[in-house]
Each structure stands twice: as structure tokens, then as C-alpha cells.
Design a protein around this motif. Structure first.
Motif, PDB file in Angstrom:
ATOM      1  N   GLN A 175      -1.183  -9.031 -10.784  1.00 44.55           N
ATOM      2  CA  GLN A 175       0.006  -9.072 -11.639  1.00 44.55           C
ATOM      3  C   GLN A 175       1.221  -8.439 -10.978  1.00 44.55           C
ATOM      4  O   GLN A 175       2.342  -8.880 -11.205  1.00 44.55           O
ATOM      5  N   VAL A 176       1.013  -7.367 -10.218  1.00 46.89           N
ATOM      6  CA  VAL A 176       2.107  -6.690  -9.515  1.00 46.89           C
ATOM      7  C   VAL A 176       1.691  -6.495  -8.062  1.00 46.89           C
ATOM      8  O   VAL A 176       0.510  -6.518  -7.736  1.00 46.89           O
ATOM      9  N   GLY A 177       2.651  -6.294  -7.188  1.00 45.67           N
ATOM     10  CA  GLY A 177       2.363  -6.134  -5.764  1.00 45.67           C
ATOM     11  C   GLY A 177       1.883  -4.737  -5.416  1.00 45.67           C
ATOM     12  O   GLY A 177       2.608  -3.994  -4.751  1.00 45.67           O
ATOM     13  N   VAL A 178       0.677  -4.389  -5.835  1.00 44.22           N
ATOM     14  CA  VAL A 178       0.195  -3.021  -5.624  1.00 44.22           C
ATOM     15  C   VAL A 178       0.038  -2.672  -4.144  1.00 44.22           C
ATOM     16  O   VAL A 178       0.207  -1.520  -3.764  1.00 44.22           O
ATOM     17  N   PHE A 179      -0.273  -3.646  -3.291  1.00 42.49           N
ATOM     18  CA  PHE A 179      -0.494  -3.360  -1.879  1.00 42.49           C
ATOM     19  C   PHE A 179       0.791  -3.410  -1.051  1.00 42.49           C
ATOM     20  O   PHE A 179       0.775  -3.101   0.136  1.00 42.49           O
ATOM     21  N   GLY A 180       1.896  -3.761  -1.661  1.00 39.71           N
ATOM     22  CA  GLY A 180       3.163  -3.881  -0.954  1.00 39.71           C
ATOM     23  C   GLY A 180       3.571  -2.592  -0.261  1.00 39.71           C
ATOM     24  O   GLY A 180       3.624  -1.541  -0.877  1.00 39.71           O
ATOM     25  N   GLY A 181       3.831  -2.689   1.048  1.00 40.45           N
ATOM     26  CA  GLY A 181       4.327  -1.553   1.812  1.00 40.45           C
ATOM     27  C   GLY A 181       3.273  -0.581   2.301  1.00 40.45           C
ATOM     28  O   GLY A 181       3.609   0.362   3.019  1.00 40.45           O
ATOM     29  N   LEU A 182       2.006  -0.776   1.945  1.00 38.11           N
ATOM     30  CA  LEU A 182       0.959   0.142   2.399  1.00 38.11           C
ATOM     31  C   LEU A 182       0.961   0.216   3.922  1.00 38.11           C
ATOM     32  O   LEU A 182       0.946  -0.805   4.597  1.00 38.11           O
ATOM     33  N   VAL A 183       1.019   1.436   4.458  1.00 38.43           N
ATOM     34  CA  VAL A 183       1.072   1.596   5.906  1.00 38.43           C
ATOM     35  C   VAL A 183      -0.220   1.093   6.544  1.00 38.43           C
ATOM     36  O   VAL A 183      -1.285   1.146   5.917  1.00 38.43           O
ATOM     37  N   PRO A 184      -0.163   0.581   7.775  1.00 35.52           N
ATOM     38  CA  PRO A 184      -1.393   0.158   8.458  1.00 35.52           C
ATOM     39  C   PRO A 184      -2.388   1.326   8.527  1.00 35.52           C
ATOM     40  O   PRO A 184      -2.017   2.447   8.865  1.00 35.52           O
TER      41      PRO A 184
END
Length: 107
Positions: A80-89
Motif C-alpha cells: 500500500q505504501v513504499g515502505v522499502f523506499g530509500g533503504l540503504v544498501p
């Protein structure tokens, strides 16, 4: 600086979780801050909370766009939302579910 973003729904303790994590870091002698991001949401609406931990004073005040860790309290938010967006490698994800990544559709 270590940055954590917490996703959940209103009433699940998303804001409290960030505050407790921040307090634990503070009690260990670190600098910490916790703050939520939500509008006039109702119970059950998606909520995001943030926590920063560092050995030095934290002057940043904006939401965390590139977290080192994610905590997802409600797996129904995964699509529903971009929870993984921007997670650092190499970042860490703590997901509140007994289902496998494959079963959740995030493998």
C-alpha cells in the motif's frame, strides 16, 4: 548517525516505538530524537515514525528518507505504501509477520 523508520497503522504504537528506541539510546549515553509523521489520521490509517541515534548532537529535523533500518509493524502496508523506499544498501528490515518473504510477495 543511525536512522530508523517505523511503518504501521494508527493505534499500533508506531510513535511509542520510536520514542522508546530513542529513550533507550539516550539512556546508553547517546544523542537521539524521535518524531512522527501523520496528519489528522484516524485509527488504522498508515503512520510513519522516525528515530535517529548518534554519538554527537543531532541537528537534522526532516523525515528520514534513507534509513539504515526499517521496522514494519503491519505487513498489510507492504503493497500500500513504499515502505522499502530509500533503504540503504545492506540495511536491516524487521517485519512483524510469521509468513515468509515469498508468501508476503517481497522476496
Amino acid at each position: 548517525m543511525y536512522a530508523v523508520r517505523i511503518h504501521g497503522r494508527g493505534g499500533q504504537g508506531v510513535v511509542t516505538a520510536a520514542e522508546l528506541l530513542s529513550l533507550a539510546a539516550f539512556l546508553e549515553g547517546r544523542h537521539a530524537q524521535a518524531f512522527p509523521s501523520f496528519g489528522s489520521e484516524r485509527t488504522g490509517a498508515p503512520v510513519v515514525s522516525f528515530c535517529r541515534i548518534d554519538d554527537r548532537e543531532i541537528r537534522l529535523r526532516e523525515p528520514i528518507a534513507a534509513p539504515d533500518a526499517l521496522i514494519v509493524q503491519d505487513p498489510t502496508l507492504l503493497h500500500q505504501v513504499g515502505v522499502f523506499g530509500g533503504l540503504v544498501p545492506g540495511g536491516t528490515v524487521l517485519l512483524n509477520s510469521s509468513r515468509s518473504a515469498e508468501a508476503l510477495g517481497i522476496a
